[in-house]
Design an enzyme around this catalytic site. Structure first.
Site, short mmCIF file in Angstrom:
data_model
loop_
_atom_site.label_atom_id
_atom_site.label_comp_id
_atom_site.label_asym_id
_atom_site.label_seq_id
_atom_site.Cartn_x
_atom_site.Cartn_y
_atom_site.Cartn_z
N ARG A 20 0.81 -1.21 0.00
CA ARG A 20 0.00 0.00 0.00
C ARG A 20 0.85 1.27 0.00
NH1 ARG A 20 -5.17 -1.02 1.39
NH2 ARG A 20 -5.47 1.16 1.94
N TRP A 32 2.79 6.04 1.73
CA TRP A 32 2.90 6.44 0.33
C TRP A 32 2.63 7.93 0.34
CZ3 TRP A 32 -0.20 8.61 -3.52
CH2 TRP A 32 0.23 8.43 -4.84
N GLU A 69 -3.05 -4.09 -21.78
CA GLU A 69 -2.64 -4.65 -20.49
C GLU A 69 -1.18 -5.11 -20.53
OE1 GLU A 69 -3.66 -4.54 -17.62
OE2 GLU A 69 -2.79 -6.22 -16.55
#
Ligand code: F6R
Length: 613
Positions: A27, A74, A485
């Site tokens: 995260r 972050w 992708e």
């Protein structure tokens, strides 16, 4: 963005918190910190860089205590530095706060608090929370310190605006932590004589699989043997614990060098598990009936990044198999475009985490427009699943690597299952077709077992091309999103320049970037568009490209005539083929990044769950 964890229990909290932070590192990983309540005093250790740096620092100072908080960051407000790392403290140093999210009114609050004499040490929005609680504590009357803290945090909760999940610890209330949640994830883990507060389940899964999910505006008070949830009005609320079925082995690397490669190999199982529930009653799932489903006239798919690419594939499915006009929007764009009011519209939000701020914002807009909403999501209890009328769960287990792989193939598979069900319900496909598609779906996990065997060949090829500066990916129809992708995966983990195009578009401009030796990956299963893709290979080859064809057995021979290298993927039905075709591109990204020495599971500047807009 950012991971928080809190522990209160009978043991020393430090190993629990450090271990939890490692699980939450996906995260955010630019700095980390812990605060431990040790003999009535708060001891804080913080370090720039990954949790491993914090662990080293904690090993030196050896804090100990049964109550503690941790954070992996972050950066949003303020550069990654020790001062800006969490936990943040008030002026007295008796109260600390960890936070995930953004406090939108922090500048106004900071000015006010500075005028009142508070001294700020960091550039973050988070620090205002600590000072605001401190200020509120001064003006709060209560019979004991625990009630006083609860009241002060409640007051703070209404004064701050934005998205936040917060953990609070006060030196005067040992054995107690307070958490609040608004638009950022916060889960409680219920253990035996120990309880956890965390941004995500893997942080405590090793210790308990019983979880409580909070709603926006709620507050939770954790003690060693008691957890109390207060609703938005401050009233105690009974919340049922949810048993988490993820087994903790899937949350670990299991002998692989990186989570990314492990998760690529998880795909056969992920598809098997997702399909186990795919033959669901979609009408029931949406809290509606078959008749209403038959009336659906419009579908809006909303998602970000890789999930958006899955949505692009889903459009082909829903239009072809269910005959329902479908649009696909990047969630961050959907929020700002004018959407004409349509009756009988279903909005589908696709999200691995269920916590992506843009996707949540977009689905709220769809709800305001009166649309029914369905989430395709991997995380039980996540914000998105709680917002939507219904959720179709992809059962991939935790996806830890920042680069999404198994969630993507499970999302496409879920969309296919949904389209087949809708098509059957509204009579767009015949019973024979329904049976054919169902068979393809049932066989898919086995096809995936064969597909992941391609790693060796792809790895071998990367030795030759990994130094190239630019990579091109081409596809048509359902394979066009796979080209996008493939390019996204490669740039994300290897930082190389990579672009995906619809094969028919290259001659309208992009072909100019092809130079001698540019690797061009062409997705060309032997289907109705195969001939067209052969031409694309020739066009690129003639400009000096190093052409790599990804085809199925029936196309191998012809592909060899036009490509320098041919990979053969097992074949399934034309529409489901992208689920398998993406796999060699996942391996490609992994191996190029590995050869370039990149940090594969935690690429620079990224975070797994983008909980800010
Ligand atoms: C790419 C990737 C991201 C996510 C995007 C949406 O590998 O992981 O592009 O797909 O941030 O995240 P979720 O699916 O959690 O909403």
């Amino acid at each position: 963005m950012c991971g928080i964890i809190g522990y209160v229990g009978k043991n020393n909290s430090v190993p629990y918190i450090i271990d939890g932070l490692k699980k939450l590192e996906y995260r955010g990983y630019d700095s980390a910190g812990i605060s431990i309540l040790q003999e009535g005093k708060i001891v804080t250790v913080r370090a720039v860089g990954k949790v491993a740096e914090l662990e080293k620092a904690a090993l030196q100072s050896r804090p100990q205590g049964n109550t503690g908080l941790g954070h992996t960051r972050w950066a949003t407000h303020g550069k990654p530095s020790e001062e800006n790392s969490h936990p943040h403290r008030d002026c007295s140093g008796e109260l600390v706060v960890v936070h995930n999210g953004i406090i939108e009114n922090y500048l106004t609050l900071r000015d006010k608090l500075t005028q009142l004499g508070h001294r700020f040490r960091s550039e973050t929005d988070t620090e205002v929370i600590a000072h605001l609680i401190e200020e509120n504590l001064k003006h709060t009357r209560a019979s004991n310190d625990e009630d006083k803290l609860i009241k002060a945090v409640q007051k703070t909760n209404v004064q701050i605006a934005g998205a936040f999940a917060i953990g609070v610890m006060w030196a005067r209330t040992p054995g107690m932590l307070v958490g609040v949640k608004t638009q950022s994830p916060l889960v409680v883990g219920l253990g035996k004589k120990e309880n956890f507060l965390a941004s995500d389940i893997p942080a405590f899964l090793q210790h308990t699989n019983k979880a409580l999910f909070l709603d926006d505006g709620e507050m939770v008070i954790l003690r060693t043997d008691k957890v109390t949830v207060l609703d938005v009005n401050g009233k105690e609320k009974k919340v049922k614990a949810t048993k988490i079925s993820w087994d903790q082995k899937t949350a670990q690397k299991g002998g692989y060098a990186h989570f990314m490669i492990k998760e690529i190999y998880d795909q056969p199982q992920a598809l098997e598990d997702t399909l186990r529930t795919a033959r669901t009653d979609f009408a029931k799932l949406l809290g509606t009936d078959e008749k209403t489903l038959r009336k659906l006239r419009n579908i809006h798919i909303i998602a970000c990044g890789t999930a958006y690419h899955a949505g692009l594939v889903g459009k082909y499915y829903l239009e072809q198999l269910a005959g329902i006009p479908t649009s696909v929007d990047l969630a961050s764009e959907y929020k700002y475009r004018v959407i004409p009011p349509f009756e009988n519209t279903l909005a589908i939000a696709i999200s691995q985490s269920g916590e992506t701020a843009d996707t949540i914002g977009a689905i709220k807009k769809a709800q305001k427009l009166g649309f029914k909403t369905l989430a395709i999501c991997n995380v039980l209890g996540s914000t998105l699943t709680r917002l939507c009328n219904g959720t179709f769960f992809t059962h991939c287990g935790p996806e830890i690597s920042v680069a999404s792989t198994k969630a993507f193939t499970s999302q496409i598979t879920s969309l296919f299952a949904l389209a087949v069900c809708l098509g059957k319900a509204n009579g767009h496909i015949s019973d024979a077709d329904f049976n054919k598609y169902t068979k393809e779906l049932t066989r898919l996990p086995k096809d995936m077992v064969q597909t992941v065997k391609m790693e060796y060949d792809v790895r071998h090829l990367t030795r030759k091309i990994y130094k190239a500066e630019r990579f091109i990916f081409l596809g048509r129809h359902v394979n066009f999103p796979i080209a996008l992708e493939g390019a996204l995966k490669l740039k994300e983990v290897s930082y190389r320049s990579a672009e995906g195009f619809a094969a028919g578009e290259i001659k309208h401009g992009p072909i100019s970037i092809i130079a001698k030796g540019t690797p061009v990956f062409v997705l060309m299963p032997a289907d109705s568009l195969f001939e067209k893709m052969l031409s694309a290979c020739q066009e690129c080859g003639a400009r000096g490209a190093y052409v790599v064809a990804i085809t199925t057995r029936e196309g191998e021979k012809q592909a060899k005539n036009v490509a320098h290298k041919v990979f053969v993927v097992p074949s399934t039905g034309e529409l489901l083929q992208p689920v398998l075709n993406v796999v060699p591109l996942q391996f490609l990204a992994y191996w190029i990044a590995k050869r370039l020495g990149c940090d594969i599971d935690q690429p620079r500047n990224l975070a797994k769950s983008v909980t800010v807009e």
